[in-house]
Design a protein around this motif. Sequence first.
Motif, mmCIF file in Angstrom:
data_model
loop_
_atom_site.group_PDB
_atom_site.id
_atom_site.type_symbol
_atom_site.label_atom_id
_atom_site.label_comp_id
_atom_site.label_asym_id
_atom_site.label_seq_id
_atom_site.Cartn_x
_atom_site.Cartn_y
_atom_site.Cartn_z
ATOM 1 N N GLU A 194 0.819 -1.208 0.000
ATOM 2 C CA GLU A 194 0.000 0.000 0.000
ATOM 3 C C GLU A 194 0.854 1.260 0.000
ATOM 4 O OE1 GLU A 194 -3.284 0.281 -0.425
ATOM 5 O OE2 GLU A 194 -3.122 -1.870 -0.819
ATOM 6 N N ALA A 195 1.976 1.227 0.705
ATOM 7 C CA ALA A 195 2.887 2.374 0.696
ATOM 8 C C ALA A 195 3.446 2.594 -0.712
ATOM 9 C CB ALA A 195 4.020 2.157 1.691
ATOM 10 N N ARG A 196 3.746 1.514 -1.405
ATOM 11 C CA ARG A 196 4.230 1.623 -2.786
ATOM 12 C C ARG A 196 3.182 2.261 -3.682
ATOM 13 N NH1 ARG A 196 5.196 -4.031 -5.118
ATOM 14 N NH2 ARG A 196 2.928 -4.041 -4.895
ATOM 15 N N ARG A 233 1.468 9.573 -5.745
ATOM 16 C CA ARG A 233 1.892 10.928 -5.385
ATOM 17 C C ARG A 233 3.173 11.347 -6.083
ATOM 18 N NH1 ARG A 233 -2.305 13.465 -2.706
ATOM 19 N NH2 ARG A 233 -3.410 11.907 -1.456
ATOM 20 N N GLY A 234 3.848 10.419 -6.718
ATOM 21 C CA GLY A 234 5.107 10.740 -7.357
ATOM 22 C C GLY A 234 6.248 10.934 -6.376
ATOM 23 N N PHE A 235 6.140 10.321 -5.211
ATOM 24 C CA PHE A 235 7.170 10.483 -4.180
ATOM 25 C C PHE A 235 8.372 9.593 -4.479
ATOM 26 C CE2 PHE A 235 3.840 11.727 -0.730
ATOM 27 C CZ PHE A 235 3.721 12.970 -1.325
ATOM 28 N N LYS A 236 9.550 10.128 -4.234
ATOM 29 C CA LYS A 236 10.794 9.393 -4.442
ATOM 30 C C LYS A 236 11.524 9.074 -3.140
ATOM 31 C CE LYS A 236 10.290 9.509 -8.888
ATOM 32 N NZ LYS A 236 9.902 8.255 -9.612
ATOM 33 N N SER A 237 11.038 9.604 -2.032
ATOM 34 C CA SER A 237 11.675 9.342 -0.735
ATOM 35 C C SER A 237 10.595 9.309 0.336
ATOM 36 C CB SER A 237 12.727 10.406 -0.403
ATOM 37 O OG SER A 237 12.148 11.702 -0.389
ATOM 38 N N HIS A 280 10.453 -3.481 15.199
ATOM 39 C CA HIS A 280 9.786 -3.831 13.945
ATOM 40 C C HIS A 280 10.486 -3.243 12.726
ATOM 41 C CE1 HIS A 280 6.203 -3.294 11.066
ATOM 42 N NE2 HIS A 280 6.443 -4.587 11.108
ATOM 43 N N MET A 281 11.377 -2.274 12.936
ATOM 44 C CA MET A 281 11.984 -1.554 11.819
ATOM 45 C C MET A 281 12.783 -2.455 10.872
ATOM 46 S SD MET A 281 12.178 1.340 10.283
ATOM 47 C CE MET A 281 11.699 2.606 11.470
ATOM 48 N N PRO A 282 13.624 -3.401 11.348
ATOM 49 C CA PRO A 282 14.378 -4.232 10.395
ATOM 50 C C PRO A 282 13.486 -4.967 9.405
ATOM 51 C CG PRO A 282 15.313 -4.451 12.586
ATOM 52 C CD PRO A 282 14.038 -3.678 12.744
ATOM 53 N N ARG A 283 12.406 -5.567 9.891
ATOM 54 C CA ARG A 283 11.507 -6.301 8.982
ATOM 55 C C ARG A 283 10.756 -5.339 8.071
ATOM 56 N NH1 ARG A 283 6.157 -8.882 9.953
ATOM 57 N NH2 ARG A 283 6.317 -8.200 12.126
ATOM 58 N N ALA A 284 10.358 -4.187 8.608
ATOM 59 C CA ALA A 284 9.654 -3.206 7.784
ATOM 60 C C ALA A 284 10.534 -2.729 6.635
ATOM 61 C CB ALA A 284 9.218 -2.023 8.651
ATOM 62 N N VAL A 285 11.800 -2.480 6.908
ATOM 63 C CA VAL A 285 12.715 -2.021 5.857
ATOM 64 C C VAL A 285 12.915 -3.108 4.807
ATOM 65 C CG1 VAL A 285 15.097 -1.350 5.392
ATOM 66 C CG2 VAL A 285 13.873 -0.314 7.304
ATOM 67 N N VAL A 286 13.012 -4.370 5.237
ATOM 68 C CA VAL A 286 13.140 -5.475 4.280
ATOM 69 C C VAL A 286 11.948 -5.500 3.333
ATOM 70 C CG1 VAL A 286 13.082 -7.994 4.053
ATOM 71 C CG2 VAL A 286 14.611 -6.937 5.705
ATOM 72 N N GLU A 287 10.740 -5.426 3.884
ATOM 73 C CA GLU A 287 9.535 -5.505 3.059
ATOM 74 C C GLU A 287 9.377 -4.267 2.178
ATOM 75 O OE1 GLU A 287 7.952 -8.090 2.684
ATOM 76 O OE2 GLU A 287 7.778 -9.255 4.526
ATOM 77 N N LEU A 288 9.602 -3.085 2.731
ATOM 78 C CA LEU A 288 9.440 -1.854 1.960
ATOM 79 C C LEU A 288 10.496 -1.740 0.867
ATOM 80 C CD1 LEU A 288 8.628 0.472 4.963
ATOM 81 C CD2 LEU A 288 7.114 0.123 3.024
ATOM 82 N N SER A 289 11.734 -2.102 1.170
ATOM 83 C CA SER A 289 12.799 -2.044 0.168
ATOM 84 C C SER A 289 12.507 -2.980 -0.992
ATOM 85 C CB SER A 289 14.146 -2.396 0.801
ATOM 86 O OG SER A 289 14.497 -1.479 1.811
ATOM 87 N N HIS A 290 11.972 -4.160 -0.668
ATOM 88 C CA HIS A 290 11.642 -5.122 -1.719
ATOM 89 C C HIS A 290 10.473 -4.627 -2.562
ATOM 90 C CE1 HIS A 290 11.171 -8.935 -3.765
ATOM 91 N NE2 HIS A 290 9.931 -9.048 -3.327
ATOM 92 N N ALA A 291 9.488 -3.998 -1.927
ATOM 93 C CA ALA A 291 8.294 -3.546 -2.644
ATOM 94 C C ALA A 291 8.584 -2.351 -3.539
ATOM 95 C CB ALA A 291 7.192 -3.192 -1.649
ATOM 96 N N MET A 292 9.484 -1.470 -3.123
ATOM 97 C CA MET A 292 9.768 -0.257 -3.918
ATOM 98 C C MET A 292 11.260 0.055 -3.894
ATOM 99 S SD MET A 292 7.645 2.322 -1.452
ATOM 100 C CE MET A 292 7.403 1.932 0.275
ATOM 101 N N PRO A 293 12.039 -0.710 -4.652
ATOM 102 C CA PRO A 293 13.495 -0.538 -4.630
ATOM 103 C C PRO A 293 13.968 0.816 -5.128
ATOM 104 C CG PRO A 293 12.820 -2.006 -6.410
ATOM 105 C CD PRO A 293 11.618 -1.785 -5.568
ATOM 106 N N GLY A 294 13.146 1.534 -5.908
ATOM 107 C CA GLY A 294 13.567 2.815 -6.447
ATOM 108 C C GLY A 294 13.310 3.996 -5.542
ATOM 109 N N ILE A 295 12.760 3.758 -4.358
ATOM 110 C CA ILE A 295 12.417 4.851 -3.443
ATOM 111 C C ILE A 295 13.356 4.843 -2.246
ATOM 112 C CG2 ILE A 295 10.632 5.707 -1.868
ATOM 113 C CD1 ILE A 295 8.548 4.839 -3.856
#
Length: 239
Positions: free
Chosen positions: A130-132, A138-142, A151-166
Motif C-alpha cells: 500500500e505504501a508503494r 503521489r510521485g514520491f521518491k523518498s 519492527h523496523m528491520p523487517r519493515a525495511v526489508v519488506e518496503l525495500s523489496h516492494a519499492m526498490p527505487g524509493i
Amino acid sequence: MSLQPDDNSPNALVAPPRGWLRATVVATLAITFVAAAAGFVAFLSQLRGVEIRPARKADGIVVLTGGSSRVSDAMELLAAGYGKRLLISGVYPTNDASDISRSLPDSQSLLGCCVDLDRSAVNTRSNAAEARRWARERGFKSLIVVTSNYHMPRAVVELSHAMPGIMLIPFAVVGERWRDEPWWTSGATFRLLLSEYAKYVAAEMRVRLANAGLDLMPELADQAGGSPAPRRPATAQAN
C-alpha cells in the motif's frame, strides 16, 4: 574362556551408522543454534535505543500502525515539515479520521489536509504494497518510515523489496518499556523480540528467494479475508 564380540554380528553392523547419525544430528543442531544466536545478536544490534530525528526531509511519511506512539510521532514529523503528506497504513476498515483526531486533538488541521488512511493493509507485507501504491500515485521518491524499533528491520526489508527505487529513511519509535528497563529483564519483551526475529528471518529468506526468481508466496496471498473482527482503535495493527 572369554567371549570376543563377533564383528560380523548384526549389532556390530548397525552400531556405527547409528553413532554417525547421532553425531551428525547433534552437530547440525549445535551449528543451527549457534547460527540462530549469532543472528539474534546481529538483529538486536540494529535496534535503536533512543529516538533520533531523521537527518533529512522526505517527500512523504509512512507510519505502520501497531505500537504505542507511532502515529503521534509521525504526526509530529509531519508538523515539523519532514514530509509533504503522511500515510497511516493499517487503519481498521471501520475507523476514520475522527477516531484518530480524538486521540490526537492537536493534529486536527493536519488530519484534514495532509493525512491519508490505508485501511486495506493487514500485515507488514501489505503495508509495503500500500505504501508503494501511495508513493507512486503521489510521485514520491523518498519516504520516512515510522514504526517501532523492534519492527523496523523487517519493515525495511519488506518496503525495500516492494519499492526498490524509493529512498527509505527510518525513524524508529522507542517505547516506554524499552526505555525503562533492559529488554533481557522482561520476559514479555524477550518473547516479543524472539518472535520478531523469527518473522524478520522469514521475511529475509522470502525476499532473497523472490529476488532469485522463486516467489513462493505471491503478493496477493497477503490480502487476507474473513469475517469482520470486533471494532478496534483506529491505529490497531498486528505488527
